[in-house]
Design a protein around this motif. Structure first.
Motif, PDB file in Angstrom:
ATOM      1  N   GLN A 119      -0.484  11.042  -3.359  1.00 43.01           N
ATOM      2  CA  GLN A 119      -0.461  10.051  -2.285  1.00 43.01           C
ATOM      3  C   GLN A 119       0.877  10.010  -1.569  1.00 43.01           C
ATOM      4  OE1 GLN A 119      -2.395   6.438  -2.941  1.00 43.01           O
ATOM      5  NE2 GLN A 119      -3.678   7.210  -4.588  1.00 43.01           N
ATOM      6  N   THR A 120       0.807   9.674  -0.261  1.00 38.87           N
ATOM      7  CA  THR A 120       2.047   9.539   0.517  1.00 38.87           C
ATOM      8  C   THR A 120       2.421   8.061   0.618  1.00 38.87           C
ATOM      9  OG1 THR A 120       0.683   9.535   2.508  1.00 38.87           O
ATOM     10  CG2 THR A 120       1.751  11.603   1.935  1.00 38.87           C
ATOM     11  N   VAL A 121       3.723   7.816   0.612  1.00 47.31           N
ATOM     12  CA  VAL A 121       4.237   6.449   0.725  1.00 47.31           C
ATOM     13  C   VAL A 121       5.365   6.473   1.745  1.00 47.31           C
ATOM     14  CG1 VAL A 121       5.492   4.638  -0.525  1.00 47.31           C
ATOM     15  CG2 VAL A 121       3.629   5.848  -1.653  1.00 47.31           C
ATOM     16  N   TYR A 122       5.098   5.959   2.969  1.00 43.00           N
ATOM     17  CA  TYR A 122       6.149   5.945   3.991  1.00 43.00           C
ATOM     18  C   TYR A 122       5.946   4.774   4.932  1.00 43.00           C
ATOM     19  CZ  TYR A 122       2.497   8.736   6.347  1.00 43.00           C
ATOM     20  OH  TYR A 122       1.309   9.203   6.854  1.00 43.00           O
ATOM     21  N   LEU A 134       1.116  -1.541   4.874  1.00 42.20           N
ATOM     22  CA  LEU A 134       1.659  -1.657   3.524  1.00 42.20           C
ATOM     23  C   LEU A 134       0.569  -2.021   2.510  1.00 42.20           C
ATOM     24  CD1 LEU A 134       5.152  -3.039   3.050  1.00 42.20           C
ATOM     25  CD2 LEU A 134       3.489  -3.550   1.305  1.00 42.20           C
ATOM     26  N   GLU A 135      -0.317  -2.927   2.912  1.00 44.91           N
ATOM     27  CA  GLU A 135      -1.375  -3.369   1.986  1.00 44.91           C
ATOM     28  C   GLU A 135      -2.312  -2.217   1.620  1.00 44.91           C
ATOM     29  OE1 GLU A 135      -1.345  -6.216   0.436  1.00 44.91           O
ATOM     30  OE2 GLU A 135       0.508  -6.554   1.566  1.00 44.91           O
ATOM     31  N   LYS A 136      -2.653  -1.405   2.638  1.00 45.05           N
ATOM     32  CA  LYS A 136      -3.539  -0.250   2.370  1.00 45.05           C
ATOM     33  C   LYS A 136      -2.882   0.694   1.365  1.00 45.05           C
ATOM     34  CE  LYS A 136      -6.312   0.303   6.569  1.00 45.05           C
ATOM     35  NZ  LYS A 136      -6.226   0.929   7.885  1.00 45.05           N
ATOM     36  N   GLN A 137      -1.576   0.944   1.602  1.00 44.62           N
ATOM     37  CA  GLN A 137      -0.849   1.839   0.687  1.00 44.62           C
ATOM     38  C   GLN A 137      -0.841   1.261  -0.733  1.00 44.62           C
ATOM     39  OE1 GLN A 137       3.105   2.905   2.157  1.00 44.62           O
ATOM     40  NE2 GLN A 137       2.252   4.534   3.398  1.00 44.62           N
ATOM     41  N   ALA A 138      -0.610  -0.044  -0.820  1.00 40.76           N
ATOM     42  CA  ALA A 138      -0.561  -0.708  -2.131  1.00 40.76           C
ATOM     43  C   ALA A 138      -1.907  -0.588  -2.842  1.00 40.76           C
ATOM     44  CB  ALA A 138      -0.176  -2.173  -1.951  1.00 40.76           C
ATOM     45  N   LYS A 139      -2.991  -0.766  -2.075  1.00 41.43           N
ATOM     46  CA  LYS A 139      -4.346  -0.700  -2.655  1.00 41.43           C
ATOM     47  C   LYS A 139      -4.592   0.703  -3.221  1.00 41.43           C
ATOM     48  CE  LYS A 139      -8.946  -1.558  -2.964  1.00 41.43           C
ATOM     49  NZ  LYS A 139      -9.154  -0.539  -3.979  1.00 41.43           N
ATOM     50  N   ARG A 191      10.658   3.344   1.981  1.00 37.87           N
ATOM     51  CA  ARG A 191       9.368   2.746   1.623  1.00 37.87           C
ATOM     52  C   ARG A 191       9.118   2.809   0.110  1.00 37.87           C
ATOM     53  NH1 ARG A 191       4.281   0.988   3.901  1.00 37.87           N
ATOM     54  NH2 ARG A 191       5.531   0.279   5.642  1.00 37.87           N
ATOM     55  N   VAL A 192       9.593   3.876  -0.541  1.00 34.11           N
ATOM     56  CA  VAL A 192       9.442   3.964  -2.008  1.00 34.11           C
ATOM     57  C   VAL A 192      10.226   2.819  -2.662  1.00 34.11           C
ATOM     58  CG1 VAL A 192      10.083   5.327  -4.050  1.00 34.11           C
ATOM     59  CG2 VAL A 192       8.915   6.425  -2.122  1.00 34.11           C
ATOM     60  N   MET A 193      11.427   2.573  -2.134  1.00 35.42           N
ATOM     61  CA  MET A 193      12.266   1.476  -2.634  1.00 35.42           C
ATOM     62  C   MET A 193      11.538   0.139  -2.455  1.00 35.42           C
ATOM     63  SD  MET A 193      16.141   1.331  -1.341  1.00 35.42           S
ATOM     64  CE  MET A 193      17.096  -0.162  -1.520  1.00 35.42           C
ATOM     65  N   ASP A 194      11.002  -0.060  -1.246  1.00 32.83           N
ATOM     66  CA  ASP A 194      10.287  -1.288  -0.889  1.00 32.83           C
ATOM     67  C   ASP A 194       9.083  -1.510  -1.817  1.00 32.83           C
ATOM     68  OD1 ASP A 194       9.489  -3.503   0.500  1.00 32.83           O
ATOM     69  OD2 ASP A 194       8.655  -2.416   2.218  1.00 32.83           O
ATOM     70  N   MET A 195       8.281  -0.452  -1.995  1.00 32.77           N
ATOM     71  CA  MET A 195       7.077  -0.575  -2.834  1.00 32.77           C
ATOM     72  C   MET A 195       7.438  -0.802  -4.314  1.00 32.77           C
ATOM     73  SD  MET A 195       4.606  -0.461  -0.766  1.00 32.77           S
ATOM     74  CE  MET A 195       2.984   0.224  -0.940  1.00 32.77           C
ATOM     75  N   THR A 196       8.596  -0.281  -4.720  1.00 27.99           N
ATOM     76  CA  THR A 196       9.049  -0.508  -6.102  1.00 27.99           C
ATOM     77  C   THR A 196       9.430  -1.980  -6.260  1.00 27.99           C
ATOM     78  OG1 THR A 196       9.913   1.746  -6.161  1.00 27.99           O
ATOM     79  CG2 THR A 196      10.711   0.249  -7.853  1.00 27.99           C
ATOM     80  N   GLU A 197      10.186  -2.508  -5.294  1.00 30.96           N
ATOM     81  CA  GLU A 197      10.612  -3.910  -5.370  1.00 30.96           C
ATOM     82  C   GLU A 197       9.420  -4.863  -5.343  1.00 30.96           C
ATOM     83  OE1 GLU A 197      13.626  -3.830  -2.184  1.00 30.96           O
ATOM     84  OE2 GLU A 197      15.088  -4.364  -3.746  1.00 30.96           O
ATOM     85  N   ARG A 198       8.347  -4.449  -4.655  1.00 29.59           N
ATOM     86  CA  ARG A 198       7.151  -5.306  -4.583  1.00 29.59           C
ATOM     87  C   ARG A 198       6.239  -5.130  -5.799  1.00 29.59           C
ATOM     88  NH1 ARG A 198       5.817  -6.839   0.998  1.00 29.59           N
ATOM     89  NH2 ARG A 198       7.493  -6.122   2.358  1.00 29.59           N
ATOM     90  N   GLY A 199       6.637  -4.210  -6.700  1.00 33.14           N
ATOM     91  CA  GLY A 199       5.857  -4.043  -7.932  1.00 33.14           C
ATOM     92  C   GLY A 199       4.682  -3.076  -7.820  1.00 33.14           C
TER      93      GLY A 199
END
Length: 362
Positions: free
Chosen positions: A104-107, A112-117, A132-140
């Motif tokens: 999967q790509t994360v950018y 953001l919600e679609k990526q999280a799902k 974005r990897v940093m952001d998604m890590t901080e959001r759990g």
């Protein structure tokens, strides 16, 4: 460019051999031949390779071989731009054959919600941009304790773009990292220092420098008055064959718009790429270029990062770049995987000193 080493001489898993034969890859390029055996042994590797040398498969094959389709994150690849992240992920999908891995790509610039799902449904390999990897890590949504494999692609570009603090933030949280691979076309001191900080006794793979920086590209320069550059550009484009594609580099967004406007007026099929376009417009133009629907793209350096299209046979420096690194990155867009290409620089009187400087260093 290609060596005599065959992929099937390496005892690779059937799935990967299937992926390679589907795209009719038989022989490894130099960087693949030098990197893959080391990386398969679990060694940390620093590879010097430019875009178009086959480097994605050089780190992709060893990573894909070590991952299992468990839905648990095992490998993280960081790239400087969304386009490059997409390209790396696409190549991984092809190379994995029937392995069944979730890649999967994360950018940024996407929902953001679609990526999280998608991530919560399970992922084996993430290809992303640092922010974005940093952001998604901080959001759990990403757990950096999970991956054991880490790869940095185009490290010099990431340094130029100011991503190194973000990268270090990510690396410091990867507590179970077992192997790190780093690829870069050039090696500023900061990259070497950082590599020593977070890599474990890395092996250096240096594709010899002549082969590295100078693909089979014929280079030409035309002395022309500033006012006649568009005329000269038209003469170059008229020489194009039906399947040829071109990238024209300008130094400013305004010049990109102006060049596109004038080319269209003279019935050339051209599209402009620069930082003012939103992500959707940008991806739409790039996809049309990849599919061959658009023959000519006019771009700034930043916008052209990550354009990886094999059919580019002509690069034109409408404006000369400010430094040698940009020049190498520009001309490296043609002459891909050993194909022939041409690079033309349109040089007005003001550009002459800069051209002499580039020629002296090149």
């Amino acid at each position: 460019m290609f060596t005599k080493t065959r992929f099937d001489s390496w005892d690779l898993p059937e799935n990967i051999l299937g992926g390679l034969s589907a795209i009719e890859w038989e022989f490894a390029t130099q960087v693949q031949k030098d990197t893959i055996p080391l990386a398969r042994q679990g060694r940390d590797v620093i590879g010097q390779a430019r875009t178009g040398s086959g480097k994605t498969a050089a780190f992709g094959i060893p990573i894909l071989e070590r991952c299992q389709p468990t839905g648990q994150l095992q490998a993280l690849i960081l790239a400087p731009t969304r386009e490059l992240a997409n390209q790396v992920a696409e190549e991984f999908q092809t190379l994995q054959g029937d392995s069944g891995l979730s890649i999967q790509t994360v950018y940024g610039g996407t929902d953001l919600e679609k990526q999280a799902k998608k991530l919560s449904d399970g992922v084996d390999i993430i290809v992303g941009t640092p922010g974005r990897v940093m952001d998604m890590t901080e959001r759990g949504h990403i757990n950096l304790d999970s991956p054991v494999l880490f790869c940095l692609d185009e490290a010099d570009r990431m340094l130029d773009m100011g991503f190194f603090p973000d990268i270090m933030w990510v690396v410091e949280r990867m507590n179970n990292r077992e192997q790190t691979l780093l690829f870069s076309a050039t090696f500023p001191q900061e990259i070497i220092d950082a590599a020593h900080e977070f890599m474990n006794d890395p092996e250096f793979v240096l594709t010899n420098s002549e082969e590295l920086d100078i693909p089979p590209i014929e280079m030409f320069s035309v002395s022309v008055g500033r006012a006649n550059k568009l005329w000269a550009l038209g003469r170059l484009l008229i020489r194009m064959e039906e399947n040829d594609q071109t990238i024209i580099f300008c130094n400013t967004k305004r010049m990109v718009d102006l060049a596109v406007q004038r080319l269209k007026k003279h019935r050339f099929d051209a599209e402009g790429l620069h930082g003012d376009l939103n992500q959707n417009q940008r991806e739409r133009i790039l996809n049309r270029f990849k599919e061959g629907e658009v023959k000519t793209i006019v771009a700034t350096d930043v916008a052209a990062r990550g354009i990886d299209v094999d059919g580019i046979t002509l690069v034109v420096n409408y404006d000369l770049p400010a430094d040698l690194d940009s020049f190498i990155h520009r001309v490296g867009r043609t002459g891909r995987i050993g194909r022939k290409g041409e690079a033309w620089s349109l040089v007005s009187r003001d550009d002459a000193p800069q051209l002499s400087k580039i020629m002296a260093t090149y």
